[in-house]
Design an enzyme around this catalytic site. Structure first.
Site, PDB file in Angstrom:
ATOM      1  N   ASP A  93       0.864  -1.165   0.000  1.00 14.03           N
ATOM      2  CA  ASP A  93       0.000   0.000   0.000  1.00 14.03           C
ATOM      3  C   ASP A  93       0.913   1.231   0.000  1.00 14.03           C
ATOM      4  O   ASP A  93       2.067   1.139   0.392  1.00 14.03           O
ATOM      5  CB  ASP A  93      -0.909  -0.012   1.240  1.00 14.03           C
ATOM      6  CG  ASP A  93      -2.073   0.971   1.097  1.00 14.03           C
ATOM      7  OD1 ASP A  93      -2.888   1.047   2.004  1.00 14.03           O
ATOM      8  OD2 ASP A  93      -2.132   1.664   0.050  1.00 14.03           O
ATOM      9  N   GLY A  96      -0.495   6.287   2.235  1.00 13.57           N
ATOM     10  CA  GLY A  96      -1.439   7.376   2.490  1.00 13.57           C
ATOM     11  C   GLY A  96      -2.378   7.050   3.630  1.00 13.57           C
ATOM     12  O   GLY A  96      -2.573   7.818   4.567  1.00 13.57           O
ATOM     13  N   PHE A  97      -2.929   5.857   3.570  1.00 11.35           N
ATOM     14  CA  PHE A  97      -3.917   5.449   4.583  1.00 11.35           C
ATOM     15  C   PHE A  97      -3.306   5.481   5.977  1.00 11.35           C
ATOM     16  O   PHE A  97      -3.908   5.958   6.933  1.00 11.35           O
ATOM     17  CB  PHE A  97      -4.403   4.044   4.264  1.00 11.35           C
ATOM     18  CG  PHE A  97      -5.489   3.548   5.170  1.00 11.35           C
ATOM     19  CD1 PHE A  97      -5.207   2.615   6.167  1.00 11.35           C
ATOM     20  CD2 PHE A  97      -6.783   4.024   5.063  1.00 11.35           C
ATOM     21  CE1 PHE A  97      -6.202   2.153   7.012  1.00 11.35           C
ATOM     22  CE2 PHE A  97      -7.790   3.563   5.897  1.00 11.35           C
ATOM     23  CZ  PHE A  97      -7.495   2.624   6.871  1.00 11.35           C
ATOM     24  N   ASP A 147      -2.622   8.139  -2.301  1.00 17.61           N
ATOM     25  CA  ASP A 147      -3.970   8.724  -2.295  1.00 17.61           C
ATOM     26  C   ASP A 147      -4.321   9.261  -0.913  1.00 17.61           C
ATOM     27  O   ASP A 147      -3.663   8.947   0.071  1.00 17.61           O
ATOM     28  CB  ASP A 147      -4.991   7.645  -2.684  1.00 17.61           C
ATOM     29  CG  ASP A 147      -5.047   6.537  -1.642  1.00 17.61           C
ATOM     30  OD1 ASP A 147      -3.996   6.236  -1.037  1.00 17.61           O
ATOM     31  OD2 ASP A 147      -6.136   5.967  -1.430  1.00 17.61           O
ATOM     32  N   ASP A 266      -7.856  -7.387   1.142  1.00 14.69           N
ATOM     33  CA  ASP A 266      -6.867  -7.504   2.222  1.00 14.69           C
ATOM     34  C   ASP A 266      -7.530  -7.074   3.522  1.00 14.69           C
ATOM     35  O   ASP A 266      -8.432  -6.221   3.494  1.00 14.69           O
ATOM     36  CB  ASP A 266      -5.653  -6.606   1.956  1.00 14.69           C
ATOM     37  CG  ASP A 266      -5.863  -5.198   2.522  1.00 14.69           C
ATOM     38  OD1 ASP A 266      -6.453  -4.368   1.799  1.00 14.69           O
ATOM     39  OD2 ASP A 266      -5.491  -4.943   3.686  1.00 14.69           O
ATOM     40  N   CYS A 304     -13.005 -27.822  10.207  1.00 13.74           N
ATOM     41  CA  CYS A 304     -11.776 -27.232   9.646  1.00 13.74           C
ATOM     42  C   CYS A 304     -10.677 -28.288   9.683  1.00 13.74           C
ATOM     43  O   CYS A 304     -10.573 -29.046  10.639  1.00 13.74           O
ATOM     44  CB  CYS A 304     -11.347 -26.017  10.487  1.00 13.74           C
ATOM     45  SG  CYS A 304      -9.823 -25.255   9.903  1.00 13.74           S
ATOM     46  N   CYS A 306      -7.337 -27.555   9.338  1.00  9.98           N
ATOM     47  CA  CYS A 306      -6.024 -26.904   9.438  1.00  9.98           C
ATOM     48  C   CYS A 306      -5.183 -27.588  10.515  1.00  9.98           C
ATOM     49  O   CYS A 306      -5.686 -28.381  11.326  1.00  9.98           O
ATOM     50  CB  CYS A 306      -6.185 -25.413   9.748  1.00  9.98           C
ATOM     51  SG  CYS A 306      -6.481 -25.034  11.489  1.00  9.98           S
ATOM     52  N   CYS A 309      -6.641 -27.192  14.024  1.00 13.60           N
ATOM     53  CA  CYS A 309      -7.873 -27.947  14.308  1.00 13.60           C
ATOM     54  C   CYS A 309      -7.648 -29.455  14.261  1.00 13.60           C
ATOM     55  O   CYS A 309      -8.432 -30.217  14.854  1.00 13.60           O
ATOM     56  CB  CYS A 309      -8.979 -27.539  13.333  1.00 13.60           C
ATOM     57  SG  CYS A 309      -9.475 -25.835  13.608  1.00 13.60           S
ATOM     58  N   HIS A 335      -5.106 -20.922  12.150  1.00 12.52           N
ATOM     59  CA  HIS A 335      -6.507 -21.286  11.866  1.00 12.52           C
ATOM     60  C   HIS A 335      -7.223 -20.171  11.087  1.00 12.52           C
ATOM     61  O   HIS A 335      -7.875 -20.422  10.063  1.00 12.52           O
ATOM     62  CB  HIS A 335      -7.282 -21.576  13.154  1.00 12.52           C
ATOM     63  CG  HIS A 335      -8.756 -21.637  12.901  1.00 12.52           C
ATOM     64  ND1 HIS A 335      -9.374 -22.702  12.276  1.00 12.52           N
ATOM     65  CD2 HIS A 335      -9.730 -20.703  13.106  1.00 12.52           C
ATOM     66  CE1 HIS A 335     -10.665 -22.457  12.120  1.00 12.52           C
ATOM     67  NE2 HIS A 335     -10.914 -21.245  12.606  1.00 12.52           N
TER      68      HIS A 335
HETATM   69  C1  LIG Z   1      -9.666  -1.337   7.087  1.00 13.85           C
HETATM   70  N1  LIG Z   1     -10.306  -0.488   6.116  1.00 13.85           N
HETATM   71  C2  LIG Z   1      -9.614   0.121   5.147  1.00 13.85           C
HETATM   72  N2  LIG Z   1      -8.291  -0.093   4.911  1.00 13.85           N
HETATM   73  C3  LIG Z   1      -7.973   0.738   3.886  1.00 13.85           C
HETATM   74  C4  LIG Z   1      -6.730   0.954   3.278  1.00 13.85           C
HETATM   75  C5  LIG Z   1      -5.526   0.160   3.737  1.00 13.85           C
HETATM   76  C6  LIG Z   1      -5.594  -1.245   3.150  1.00 13.85           C
HETATM   77  N3  LIG Z   1      -4.758  -2.164   3.917  1.00 13.85           N
HETATM   78  C7  LIG Z   1      -3.330  -1.975   3.723  1.00 13.85           C
HETATM   79  C8  LIG Z   1      -2.523  -2.123   5.017  1.00 13.85           C
HETATM   80  C9  LIG Z   1      -2.887  -1.022   6.027  1.00 13.85           C
HETATM   81  C10 LIG Z   1      -2.026  -1.156   7.285  1.00 13.85           C
HETATM   82  C11 LIG Z   1      -2.272  -2.510   7.932  1.00 13.85           C
HETATM   83  C12 LIG Z   1      -1.944  -3.599   6.928  1.00 13.85           C
HETATM   84  C13 LIG Z   1      -0.483  -3.540   6.533  1.00 13.85           C
HETATM   85  C14 LIG Z   1      -0.208  -2.187   5.916  1.00 13.85           C
HETATM   86  C15 LIG Z   1      -0.551  -1.082   6.908  1.00 13.85           C
HETATM   87  C16 LIG Z   1      -1.054  -2.025   4.660  1.00 13.85           C
HETATM   88  C17 LIG Z   1      -2.798  -3.460   5.696  1.00 13.85           C
HETATM   89  C18 LIG Z   1      -6.653   1.947   2.256  1.00 13.85           C
HETATM   90  N4  LIG Z   1      -5.439   2.210   1.654  1.00 13.85           N
HETATM   91  C19 LIG Z   1      -5.361   3.211   0.746  1.00 13.85           C
HETATM   92  N5  LIG Z   1      -4.185   3.495   0.163  1.00 13.85           N
HETATM   93  N6  LIG Z   1      -6.451   3.960   0.372  1.00 13.85           N
HETATM   94  C20 LIG Z   1      -7.679   3.734   0.889  1.00 13.85           C
HETATM   95  O1  LIG Z   1      -8.640   4.432   0.523  1.00 13.85           O
HETATM   96  C21 LIG Z   1      -7.813   2.675   1.889  1.00 13.85           C
HETATM   97  C22 LIG Z   1      -9.053   2.425   2.498  1.00 13.85           C
HETATM   98  C23 LIG Z   1      -9.123   1.448   3.502  1.00 13.85           C
HETATM   99  N7  LIG Z   1     -10.138   1.048   4.297  1.00 13.85           N
HETATM  100 ZN   LIG Z   2      -8.733 -24.634  11.774  1.00 11.84          ZN
END
Ligand SMILES: CNc1nc2c(CCNC[C@]34C[C@H]5C[C@H](C[C@H](C5)C3)C4)c3nc(N)[nH]c(=O)c3cc2[nH]1
Ligand SMILES: [Zn+2]
Length: 370
Positions: A93, A96-97, A147, A266, A304, A306, A309, A335
């Site tokens: 990713d 940004g998030f 983003d 994810d 399950c 796994c 289990c 699991h």
């Molecule tokens: C839960 N809801 C949600 N997630 C979102 C994510 C992160 C996706 N997971 C990657 C991530 C985020 C963290 C935790 C793990 C490892 C690493 C850091 C990458 C998954 C998002 N990532 C970006 N770039 N943009 C979004 O709009 C977005 C919206 C989300 N809505």
């Molecule tokens: Zn299991």
């Protein structure tokens, strides 16, 4: 083409589809669930265990690795694949998030985002160019455009301004991206406004990315609203390119996401809830730490197969978790990941046999939330 998608079977009654994702590190069947590895590891799992349970693509993250140990170090180690000894798919990713959800004192401008590291409070800055440079150094097979995940709720005007900036940032990422063996995906925003979602799709599709993520969902909105956005947005995306719904992974959301035509998911949920002793089962969550399981010598999930289990009881796992034994969170993680990966396989099978609507109905009849 670094990454290409083959549409194998389209469900005759819903948007569900089965496909194959071709990457430089292998071919993976979709719909696919991608286990999450925040700091270049899927917590408590070895790469061999992940392979054994059928994990194909795992997630890692620009924000965390940029701050620690630094993308230059990972590049010296041969990129993420060499660093974490994982020879299948990796998706990163763009950071940004996390800047919005982890970093503090952040300031957004047209240029990018200034923030303080959640590790040592140091001043940091991520721009579309920087996030792309870091992801090129990390060497994932699929990287994400930088983003802003529009928060929920957001005023129409804020959502519009933010989404238009995200489109300009996506164009800057595309210009900065210079690795032919990597696919850069665009991320659709638009908040909960259908016309902004349509505008975001139109603008990003015209930039012609090899795949598209749907961002800005699973951010606290009611599930029916998330489904409404999916129903509106997914059909507007090119059918022959992969669609990735970010941050979604509870079984109910996975079934609905697949029904609307999502190929990739994810979520931290299965690994995170495992660490606080919650197992995922076909009928919902089982908090194995609860006293009621102290003398329950059955497996976590009766149907399950796994490693957990097949060999351990709820009573034993409860004991390990209560004693804060590392094996406890390893067994629950094994699991939960196995459960979700197998769940995706069952959905794909149902799509291949053109019986997905029946599978979905059966799921909802059994499922009691979470
Ligand atoms: C839960 N809801 C949600 N997630 C979102 C994510 C992160 C996706 N997971 C990657 C991530 C985020 C963290 C935790 C793990 C490892 C690493 C850091 C990458 C998954 C998002 N990532 C970006 N770039 N943009 C979004 O709009 C977005 C919206 C989300 N809505
Ligand atoms: Zn299991």
């Amino acid at each position: 083409m670094a990454v290409s998608f083959e549409l194998i079977k389209q469900c005759s009654k819903t948007g569900a589809r089965a496909g194959k994702l071709y990457t430089p590190h292998g071919v993976f069947e979709t719909p696919i669930f991608m286990p999450v590895g925040t700091q270049a590891t899927v917590k408590a799992m070895t790469p061999d265990e992940l392979k054994a349970m059928g994990a194909g693509i795992i997630l890692s993250n620009t924000y965390h690795l940029f701050l620690r140990p630094g993308h230059e170090l990972v590049a010296e180690a041969g990129g993420l694949h060499g660093f974490m000894h994982w020879d299948r798919g990796i998706l990163t990713d763009s950071g940004g998030f996390q800047v919005f959800s982890l970093g503090s004192l952040r300031k957004i401008s047209e240029e990018g985002v200034a923030f303080r590291s959640h590790i040592d409070g140091s001043k940091q800055f991520l721009s579309p160019e920087k996030a792309t440079e870091v992801q090129m150094a990390l060497g994932a097979d699929i990287i994400m455009a930088f983003d802003e995940c529009v928060p929920y709720p957001a005023e129409y005007d804020y959502a519009r301004q933010s989404t238009e900036r995200t489109t300009r940032w996506a164009e800057r990422c595309k210009r900065a991206h210079a690795r032919k063996d990597q696919a850069l995906f665009g991320i659709i925003q638009g908040g909960m406004y259908k016309e902004l979602r349509t505008a975001s799709v139109r603008d990003l599709v015209s930039l012609d990315f090899p795949g598209y993520a749907i961002g800005g969902l699973s951010v606290g909105e009611p599930k029916p609203l998330m489904y409404e956005m999916l129903e509106h947005t997914v059909p507007q995306l090119p059918a022959r390119k992969p669609r990735y719904l970010m941050g979604v992974g509870t079984p109910d959301c996975l079934v609905e996401g697949v029904m609307y035509g999502i190929d990739m998911f994810d979520c931290v949920f299965p690994t995170r809830v495992a660490r606080n002793g919650t197992a995922m089962t076909a009928s919902g969550r089982l908090v194995v730490k609860n006293a009621e399981f102290a003398r329950d010598f059955r497996p976590l999930d009766m149907d399950c197969d796994c490693y957990t289990c097949r060999n351990f009881s709820r009573a034993y796992i409860r004991h390990l978790l209560k004693s804060e034994e590392i094996l406890g969170l390893r067994l629950t993680t094994i699991h939960n990941l196995h459960f979700l990966l197998r769940f995706m396989g069952k959905m794909r099978q149902a799509i291949m046999e053109d019986r997905f609507p029946a599978f979905r109905q059966e799921f909802w009849d059994k499922y009691q939330g979470h």
